[in-house]
Enzyme design. Structure first.
Site, PDB file in Angstrom:
ATOM      1  N   GLN A   1       1.016  -9.161  -6.785  1.00  0.00           N
ATOM      2  CA  GLN A   1       0.589 -10.561  -6.929  1.00  0.00           C
ATOM      3  C   GLN A   1       1.510 -11.409  -7.814  1.00  0.00           C
ATOM      4  O   GLN A   1       1.220 -12.585  -8.025  1.00  0.00           O
ATOM      5  CB  GLN A   1      -0.840 -10.612  -7.490  1.00  0.00           C
TER       6      GLN A   1
ATOM      7  N   THR B   1       0.837  -1.202   0.000  1.00  0.00           N
ATOM      8  CA  THR B   1       0.000   0.000   0.000  1.00  0.00           C
ATOM      9  C   THR B   1       0.872   1.252   0.000  1.00  0.00           C
ATOM     10  O   THR B   1       0.670   2.167  -0.802  1.00  0.00           O
ATOM     11  CB  THR B   1      -0.930  -0.014   1.235  1.00  0.00           C
TER      12      THR B   1
ATOM     13  N   CYS C   1      -9.597  -6.958   2.174  1.00  0.00           N
ATOM     14  CA  CYS C   1      -9.802  -5.578   2.601  1.00  0.00           C
ATOM     15  C   CYS C   1     -11.273  -5.199   2.599  1.00  0.00           C
ATOM     16  O   CYS C   1     -11.656  -4.195   3.160  1.00  0.00           O
ATOM     17  CB  CYS C   1      -9.029  -4.642   1.692  1.00  0.00           C
TER      18      CYS C   1
HETATM   19  C1  LIG Z   1      -2.070  -7.319  -1.005  1.00  0.00           C
HETATM   20  C2  LIG Z   1      -2.053  -6.341  -2.131  1.00  0.00           C
HETATM   21  C3  LIG Z   1      -1.666  -5.003  -1.939  1.00  0.00           C
HETATM   22  C4  LIG Z   1      -1.377  -4.434  -0.573  1.00  0.00           C
HETATM   23  O1  LIG Z   1      -0.185  -4.892  -0.004  1.00  0.00           O
HETATM   24  P1  LIG Z   1       0.019  -4.660   1.575  1.00  0.00           P
HETATM   25  O2  LIG Z   1       1.427  -5.026   1.812  1.00  0.00           O
HETATM   26  O3  LIG Z   1      -0.944  -5.549   2.260  1.00  0.00           O
HETATM   27  O4  LIG Z   1      -0.260  -3.211   1.823  1.00  0.00           O
HETATM   28  C5  LIG Z   1      -1.627  -4.178  -3.031  1.00  0.00           C
HETATM   29  N1  LIG Z   1      -1.938  -4.621  -4.248  1.00  0.00           N
HETATM   30  C6  LIG Z   1      -2.301  -5.885  -4.490  1.00  0.00           C
HETATM   31  C7  LIG Z   1      -2.604  -6.318  -5.881  1.00  0.00           C
HETATM   32  C8  LIG Z   1      -2.382  -6.790  -3.434  1.00  0.00           C
HETATM   33  O5  LIG Z   1      -2.765  -8.042  -3.668  1.00  0.00           O
END
Ligand SMILES: *Cc1c(COP(=O)(O)O)cnc(C)c1O
Length: 416
Positions: free
Chosen positions: A182, A76, A328
């Site tokens: 991902q 994030t 989320c």
């Molecule tokens: C999990 C995820 C995030 C966020 O990552 P965090 O480390 O949890 O903040 C952002 N983008 C995608 C595509 C995600 O799957």
């Protein structure tokens, strides 16, 4: 039974098990080598060397130069930092382009920017989850500061053509960021071939702990820090380095390179077997999103006439972890914004479940899921007022299955 077999984990896009070798790598930095890497004395300096080694490991994962890596606290923060920097270093440009199917890290940052007087374009997708690059081309304006588009979708696994998107941005002189959170261990990542200016990763999606991420910042890209403080990360991100987490991230990056083949052969075959089973044996099921190009571990299925929350509850009763939409949005009754953007009706979106596999999943675990899922769906459909043809196959014994799972757990725990 080991601690790992007490539940059946099919939610690897939400987070992943910390690999045992990653835990081993980080422990010395919690127990003994807890110095501050910026300190002048050798107790600190020795730690600095390990941070730099981890930087080389994560750089190797994405074919970057270690100097192009900025450690952050999470995916994030990485996404927010890239967009923030593009706007801060181009103060006359007030427009951002992203898509309607991004992670909430981008969706809600976009909403925040709009409140602050910026303009944000959310590119639509078609029913397969694909973008129209012609529309992207037309949407780029002289005042567009950055295009931020995810590489692979966390809910459907659908992959966007980032190389083409980055080339288009380059031809128009606009910065390009991709949320690649991902992709490690699933796709080959080469930032030079991709041609992006910024790329985000998050360690907890690749078998390292939560609370550590990175932003790749291409050499010579103007950068304005988002977290302002000390001179850590070559002045690009303040805050004392999270040493143990950084070391863990480095070790996990090596692992992601080593397991790329397994993910694309064995894990893909497990996913395909599960998907084919569901689509051919459970009536009124629909795959959400394109079949290809798609992450090898992800599937998103609509079970018509029932609510995903009810499916997840019954799956949980027998120790199976899956999800609806993203972690989320759990707890909100709104249907997934990703599935809605693909044109699914609210009812179909609310009946959709994501199964995301990983390197620790086994054939036996998929067998277990295949054993329980059809009965759970039939049971819920038999009770559903939305179902036009109440099936008589509601023989699945929800209570009995849950009790058996709890008994197995108790026995396994007693044996430990
Ligand atoms: C999990 C995820 C995030 C966020 O990552 P965090 O480390 O949890 O903040 C952002 N983008 C995608 C595509 C995600 O799957």
């Amino acid at each position: 039974m080991s601690a790992q077999q007490k539940f059946y984990y099919f939610d690897n896009n939400a987070t992943t098990r910390v690999a045992p070798e990653v835990v081993d790598a980080m422990i010395p930095f919690l127990r003994e080598m807890w110095g501050n890497p910026s300190s002048a004395y050798s107790f600190g300096a020795q730690v600095h060397g390990h941070v730099e080694k981890a930087r080389e490991q994560v750089a190797a994962l994405i074919h970057a130069d270690p100097k192009e890596i900025v450690f952050t606290s999470c995916g994030t923060e990485s996404n927010n930092s890239a967009i923030h920097s593009a706007l801060a270093t181009n103060p006359t440009k007030k427009h951002v382009i992203t898509t309607a199917v991004e992670h909430s890290a981008n969706m809600n940052f976009g909403a925040y920017l709009e409140k602050r007087g910026y303009e944000v374009t959310y590119l639509p997708v078609d029913s397969d989850g694909h973008l129209d690059l012609g529309l992207l081309d037309k949407s780029i304006r002289p005042d567009t500061a950055i295009v931020s588009i995810m590489w692979a979708n966390n809910e459907t696994g659908v992959i966007f053509p980032i190389e083409e998107i980055a080339a288009l941005c380059r031809s128009k002189g606009v910065l390009c960021h991709t949320d690649a959170v991902q992709t490690p261990g699933k796709l080959k990542i080469d930032v030079k071939a991709l041609g992006v200016d910024f790329l985000s990763l998050s360690a907890h999606k690749l078998h390292a702990p939560k609370g550590i991420g990175l932003l790749y910042v291409k050499r010579r890209t103007k950068f304005q820090p988002y977290v302002i403080g000390g001179h850590q990360e070559r002045g690009k991100r303040g805050g004392t380095e999270s040493v143990a987490n950084i070391v863990a991230f480095g070790r996990a990056a090596d692992l992601a390179v080593a397991t790329l083949d397994d993910e694309n052969t064995r894990v893909r075959a497990l996913r395909d077997r599960l998907e084919n089973f569901i689509l051919t044996n459970i009536p009124n099921t629909i795959r959400n999103g394109a079949k290809e190009p798609r992450l090898p571990n992800t599937m998103n299925i609509c079970f018509e006439f029932i609510e995903a929350e009810a499916i997840l509850l019954l799956l949980d009763g027998v120790g199976i972890c899956a999800s609806s939409g993203s972690a989320c949005t759990t707890g909100s009754l709104d249907p997934s914004h990703v599935l809605s953007a693909m044109g699914l009706t609210p009812m179909r979106a609310r009946g959709s479940v994501r199964f995301s596999l990983g390197i620790y999943n086994t054939e036996d675990e998929v067998d277990y899921l295949i054993k329980h899922l059809p009965g759970i769906i039939a049971k819920l459909r038999a009770m559903s007022p939305l179902n036009p043809s109440h099936p008589d196959n509601d023989q699945y014994d929800v209570e009995g299955a849950r009790e058996k799972h709890e008994k197995d757990l108790a026995e396994a725990t007693a044996k430990e």
